[in-house]
Design a protein around this motif. Structure first.
Motif, PDB file in Angstrom:
ATOM      1  N   GLU A   5      -3.909  -2.688   1.949  1.00  0.00           N
ATOM      2  CA  GLU A   5      -3.437  -3.764   2.550  1.00  0.00           C
ATOM      3  C   GLU A   5      -3.473  -4.710   1.279  1.00  0.00           C
ATOM      4  O   GLU A   5      -2.708  -5.759   0.763  1.00  0.00           O
ATOM      5  CB  GLU A   5      -4.306  -4.069   3.631  1.00  0.00           C
ATOM      6  CG  GLU A   5      -3.668  -5.207   4.567  1.00  0.00           C
ATOM      7  CD  GLU A   5      -4.888  -5.470   5.705  1.00  0.00           C
ATOM      8  OE1 GLU A   5      -4.563  -5.012   6.864  1.00  0.00           O
ATOM      9  OE2 GLU A   5      -5.851  -6.072   5.392  1.00  0.00           O
ATOM     10  N   LYS A   6      -4.757  -4.559   0.660  1.00  0.00           N
ATOM     11  CA  LYS A   6      -5.186  -5.405  -0.432  1.00  0.00           C
ATOM     12  C   LYS A   6      -3.898  -5.176  -1.726  1.00  0.00           C
ATOM     13  O   LYS A   6      -3.563  -6.053  -2.310  1.00  0.00           O
ATOM     14  CB  LYS A   6      -6.371  -5.323  -1.261  1.00  0.00           C
ATOM     15  CG  LYS A   6      -7.745  -6.041  -0.156  1.00  0.00           C
ATOM     16  CD  LYS A   6      -8.844  -6.221  -1.138  1.00  0.00           C
ATOM     17  CE  LYS A   6      -9.863  -6.651  -0.175  1.00  0.00           C
ATOM     18  NZ  LYS A   6     -11.002  -5.827   0.067  1.00  0.00           N
ATOM     19  N   GLU A   7      -3.574  -3.987  -1.963  1.00  0.00           N
ATOM     20  CA  GLU A   7      -2.746  -3.710  -2.815  1.00  0.00           C
ATOM     21  C   GLU A   7      -1.464  -4.226  -2.904  1.00  0.00           C
ATOM     22  O   GLU A   7      -0.568  -4.883  -3.432  1.00  0.00           O
ATOM     23  CB  GLU A   7      -2.668  -2.262  -3.031  1.00  0.00           C
ATOM     24  CG  GLU A   7      -3.941  -1.693  -4.129  1.00  0.00           C
ATOM     25  CD  GLU A   7      -3.891  -0.144  -4.126  1.00  0.00           C
ATOM     26  OE1 GLU A   7      -4.875   0.297  -4.542  1.00  0.00           O
ATOM     27  OE2 GLU A   7      -3.152   0.576  -3.490  1.00  0.00           O
ATOM     28  N   GLU A   8      -0.993  -4.014  -1.341  1.00  0.00           N
ATOM     29  CA  GLU A   8       0.288  -4.663  -0.981  1.00  0.00           C
ATOM     30  C   GLU A   8       0.211  -6.426  -0.939  1.00  0.00           C
ATOM     31  O   GLU A   8       1.404  -6.786  -1.523  1.00  0.00           O
ATOM     32  CB  GLU A   8       0.678  -4.213   0.560  1.00  0.00           C
ATOM     33  CG  GLU A   8       1.016  -2.841   0.526  1.00  0.00           C
ATOM     34  CD  GLU A   8       1.134  -2.298   2.000  1.00  0.00           C
ATOM     35  OE1 GLU A   8       1.448  -0.938   2.000  1.00  0.00           O
ATOM     36  OE2 GLU A   8       0.947  -2.935   2.856  1.00  0.00           O
ATOM     37  N   GLU A   9      -0.857  -6.829  -0.698  1.00  0.00           N
ATOM     38  CA  GLU A   9      -0.905  -8.319  -0.993  1.00  0.00           C
ATOM     39  C   GLU A   9      -0.813  -8.689  -2.322  1.00  0.00           C
ATOM     40  O   GLU A   9       0.137  -9.610  -2.613  1.00  0.00           O
ATOM     41  CB  GLU A   9      -2.092  -8.906  -0.330  1.00  0.00           C
ATOM     42  CG  GLU A   9      -2.077  -9.225   1.013  1.00  0.00           C
ATOM     43  CD  GLU A   9      -3.532  -9.528   1.655  1.00  0.00           C
ATOM     44  OE1 GLU A   9      -4.389  -9.921   0.854  1.00  0.00           O
ATOM     45  OE2 GLU A   9      -3.617  -9.046   2.872  1.00  0.00           O
ATOM     46  N   LEU A  10      -1.387  -8.123  -3.301  1.00  0.00           N
ATOM     47  CA  LEU A  10      -1.172  -8.210  -4.583  1.00  0.00           C
ATOM     48  C   LEU A  10       0.242  -8.002  -5.248  1.00  0.00           C
ATOM     49  O   LEU A  10       0.639  -8.961  -5.712  1.00  0.00           O
ATOM     50  CB  LEU A  10      -2.316  -7.260  -5.454  1.00  0.00           C
ATOM     51  CG  LEU A  10      -2.851  -7.628  -6.817  1.00  0.00           C
ATOM     52  CD1 LEU A  10      -3.825  -8.715  -6.220  1.00  0.00           C
ATOM     53  CD2 LEU A  10      -3.516  -6.617  -7.214  1.00  0.00           C
ATOM     54  N   GLN A  11       0.832  -7.076  -4.630  1.00  0.00           N
ATOM     55  CA  GLN A  11       2.237  -6.891  -4.945  1.00  0.00           C
ATOM     56  C   GLN A  11       3.214  -7.963  -4.837  1.00  0.00           C
ATOM     57  O   GLN A  11       3.794  -8.353  -5.367  1.00  0.00           O
ATOM     58  CB  GLN A  11       2.743  -5.554  -4.280  1.00  0.00           C
ATOM     59  CG  GLN A  11       2.367  -3.964  -4.778  1.00  0.00           C
ATOM     60  CD  GLN A  11       3.106  -3.749  -5.826  1.00  0.00           C
ATOM     61  OE1 GLN A  11       4.170  -4.293  -5.895  1.00  0.00           O
ATOM     62  NE2 GLN A  11       2.388  -2.974  -6.999  1.00  0.00           N
ATOM     63  N   LYS A  12       2.916  -8.420  -3.455  1.00  0.00           N
ATOM     64  CA  LYS A  12       3.789  -9.686  -3.030  1.00  0.00           C
ATOM     65  C   LYS A  12       3.466 -10.846  -3.906  1.00  0.00           C
ATOM     66  O   LYS A  12       4.487 -11.581  -4.218  1.00  0.00           O
ATOM     67  CB  LYS A  12       3.275 -10.048  -1.501  1.00  0.00           C
ATOM     68  CG  LYS A  12       4.044  -9.229  -0.300  1.00  0.00           C
ATOM     69  CD  LYS A  12       3.782  -9.854   0.887  1.00  0.00           C
ATOM     70  CE  LYS A  12       3.472  -8.576   1.950  1.00  0.00           C
ATOM     71  NZ  LYS A  12       2.510  -9.084   2.964  1.00  0.00           N
ATOM     72  N   LYS A  13       2.161 -11.134  -4.345  1.00  0.00           N
ATOM     73  CA  LYS A  13       1.922 -12.269  -5.145  1.00  0.00           C
ATOM     74  C   LYS A  13       2.482 -12.078  -6.430  1.00  0.00           C
ATOM     75  O   LYS A  13       3.078 -12.721  -7.141  1.00  0.00           O
ATOM     76  CB  LYS A  13       0.309 -12.208  -5.374  1.00  0.00           C
ATOM     77  CG  LYS A  13      -0.444 -12.969  -4.297  1.00  0.00           C
ATOM     78  CD  LYS A  13      -1.652 -13.030  -4.533  1.00  0.00           C
ATOM     79  CE  LYS A  13      -2.721 -13.488  -3.448  1.00  0.00           C
ATOM     80  NZ  LYS A  13      -3.914 -13.077  -3.503  1.00  0.00           N
ATOM     81  N   VAL A  14       2.616 -10.857  -6.859  1.00  0.00           N
ATOM     82  CA  VAL A  14       3.189 -10.579  -8.406  1.00  0.00           C
ATOM     83  C   VAL A  14       4.675 -10.779  -8.083  1.00  0.00           C
ATOM     84  O   VAL A  14       5.184 -11.499  -9.206  1.00  0.00           O
ATOM     85  CB  VAL A  14       3.046  -9.029  -8.822  1.00  0.00           C
ATOM     86  CG1 VAL A  14       3.901  -8.783  -9.839  1.00  0.00           C
ATOM     87  CG2 VAL A  14       1.514  -8.877  -8.877  1.00  0.00           C
ATOM     88  N   ILE A  15       5.191 -10.527  -7.035  1.00  0.00           N
ATOM     89  CA  ILE A  15       6.646 -10.592  -7.003  1.00  0.00           C
ATOM     90  C   ILE A  15       7.170 -12.143  -6.883  1.00  0.00           C
ATOM     91  O   ILE A  15       7.823 -12.502  -7.314  1.00  0.00           O
ATOM     92  CB  ILE A  15       7.455  -9.754  -5.746  1.00  0.00           C
ATOM     93  CG1 ILE A  15       7.000  -8.334  -6.056  1.00  0.00           C
ATOM     94  CG2 ILE A  15       8.702  -9.935  -5.414  1.00  0.00           C
ATOM     95  CD1 ILE A  15       6.959  -7.519  -4.753  1.00  0.00           C
TER      96      ILE A  15
END
Ligand code: ADP
Ligand code: MG
Length: 468
Positions: free
Chosen positions: A457-467
């Protein structure tokens, strides 16, 4: 009026009349149960003896209009000595497994029910071809059960010299079965067997000519179970009587020390004192009251060590993970083997595996794979103790699982005495000790799943932030 007619009924006739309690109630269950009994015997004949199993199951349509099928199972097991084979297949309640160690079989009933079902629906005997390890011959028998006398009938037999070092058994039974209805369950049974035994090579060939093979994933095998002496807590008066009958002990004290687990000279003296029995009594002379006093002393004594887990053969977390991973192809897999525990003098071990995501399709509930002594249990799920825990007690949202979810939970109970609800061996009773172990094991693995899902979940949130 006519006088009442009295007569006794033998074991074969009893089970012939009550087929459903052994899982042979209708043509769908019968063909499923036939496959199951044969496969379980093949696995017992291999893995208990450290032979990596190679098993081929073939179901052929003999006369599809009349629903006549032939089920053949071939194994590379230890074989059956020729003098025992007719009884193993032709006498109800005859077994090599009436000992205190974990096996799939336990009643000495399974294959005879299949033999009986075949002979009552198609009328033909069962064909057995077997060669024991080390034997110079291969033996061939046709066997039936005599329902009245419970004696095997052998209309045909032969033997021939063996070339090479083949050993194993091939059993072929013709029966009226409903393959089309049973098909899904049978294929599922084979799949679940392959999951729990990744060291086995298992093939099934269907009447449609489809071949499904689960190749061996590893040569790693669980330690075979060892025979153990009985634990005093698991003994009743009848069991005690039988132990005394077989024992060579000259005195009661000797009997307790030599025939039971966790009784040394000191404990023996304490127990005999409690029971009010002289240590040098000859065990064979005990009266009913004295037997009862001794059993009462066994049951009320608090200080026995727990029963030895030596007769158990759990699969181990590593093999469970290999099995789940190779067959289900999940993104996450974890497993645990709990420490040995006991109920009523019987040792047991609970193992749990969880597979999540990947190729597992989402479902509204956890998909539960139940096993007892490595046997997949496919019927009566809702009345099983494992369902009570996995499907009803555990709150999966605590572990970040929200349904529909791709979640498979495997629960394995290994015991010298699995408390099945019936001789069909389909569901396990709600024994509090077992229920507790299942819950602790599921929670332990579920916590790892939660950790994984949180990280993801955290990794996915991070991904979203990066995008963004
Ligand atoms: P159980 O499996 O409960 O002992 P069964 O009626 O299924 O009872 O089998 C009776 C006995 O026949 C077994 O205990 C075993 O000794 C022998 N047997 C059956 N099938 C095989 C096999 N494929 N290989 C070796 N022995 C077998
Ligand atoms: Mg059996």
């Amino acid at each position: 009026v006519r006088a009442e007619q009295y007569r006794g009924m033998g074991a074969a006739e009893f089970f012939y009349r009550n087929k459903e309690i052994a899982g042979f109630g209708n043509p769908t269950r019968a063909i499923y149960q036939t496959v199951r009994e044969l496969v379980e015997n093949s696995l017992d004949a291999t893995e208990v003896h450290k032979i990596p199993p190679k098993i081929v199951v073939q179901v052929e349509a003999v006369d599809p209009d009349k629903n006549i099928y032939r089920v053949t199972v071939d194994d590379n097991g230890i074989g059956i000595p020729p003098d025992k084979a007719p009884y193993a297949f032709g006498r109800v309640l005859y077994s090599s497994k009436y000992v205190a160690r974990q096996t799939r079989g336990m009643y000495g009933l399974g294959v005879k029910m299949a033999v009986l079902y075949g002979q009552m629906t198609v009328g033909k005997p069962t064909l057995v071809i077997t060669s024991p390890r080390g034997s110079k011959f291969t033996y061939r028998f046709k066997v039936k059960v005599n329902v009245k006398t419970n004696e095997p009938e052998v209309p045909e037999k032969g033997e021939w010299p063996k070339s090479g070092d083949w050993h194993g058994t091939r059993v072929s039974i013709e029966l009226v079965g409903d393959w089309r209805r049973a098909r899904t369950k049978i294929l599922e049974y084979i799949k679940r067997t392959a999951i729990i035994a990744p060291y086995a090579d298992i093939t099934i060939i269907t009447p449609e000519g489809i071949l499904v093979r689960y190749p061996r994933k590893t040569y790693e095998m669980p330690e075979p179970p060892k025979e153990a002496k009985p634990h005093p807590k698991g003994i009743d008066i009848e069991a005690l009587r039988q132990i005394i009958d077989k024992s060579k002990a000259k005195t009661l004290k000797q009997l307790l020390i030599t025939e039971f687990q966790s009784i040394g000279p000191k404990t023996a003296s304490v127990l005999l004192k409690r029971a009010g029995l002289e240590p040098d009594l000859n065990p064979k002379t005990l009266t009913d009251d004295q037997l009862k006093a001794l059993v009462d002393a066994f049951h009320s004594y608090e200080k026995f060590r727990p029963p030895s887990p030596e007769p158990l053969s759990p699969i181990g977390a590593e093999l469970i993970k290999i099995g789940l991973k190779s067959v289900l192809k999940p993104e996450f897999v974890e497993a645990v083997t709990r420490r040995p525990s006991a109920y009523g003098g019987h040792p047991f071990i609970v193992e749990v595996g969880i597979a999540y995501g990947g190729e597992i399709p989402p479902a509204d509930q956890p998909v539960l794979y139940r096993y007892a002594n490595k046997i997949p249990l496919l019927y009566d799920e809702k009345s099983d103790v494992a369902w009570k825990v996995v499907g009803e007690t555990i709150d999966w949202s605590n572990y970040k699982v929200s349904f529909p979810a791709p979640l498979v939970v495997l629960v394995h109970i290994a015991s010298t005495k699995v408390p099945y609800k019936g001789v069909g061996k389909e569901s396990v009773m709600e024994v509090p000790e077992i229920e507790r172990e299942i819950r602790l094991a599921v929670q332990e693995v579920a916590r790892k799943l939660k950790r994984y899902l949180t990280k993801k979940e955290k990794e996915e949130e991070l991904q979203k932030k990066v995008i963004t």
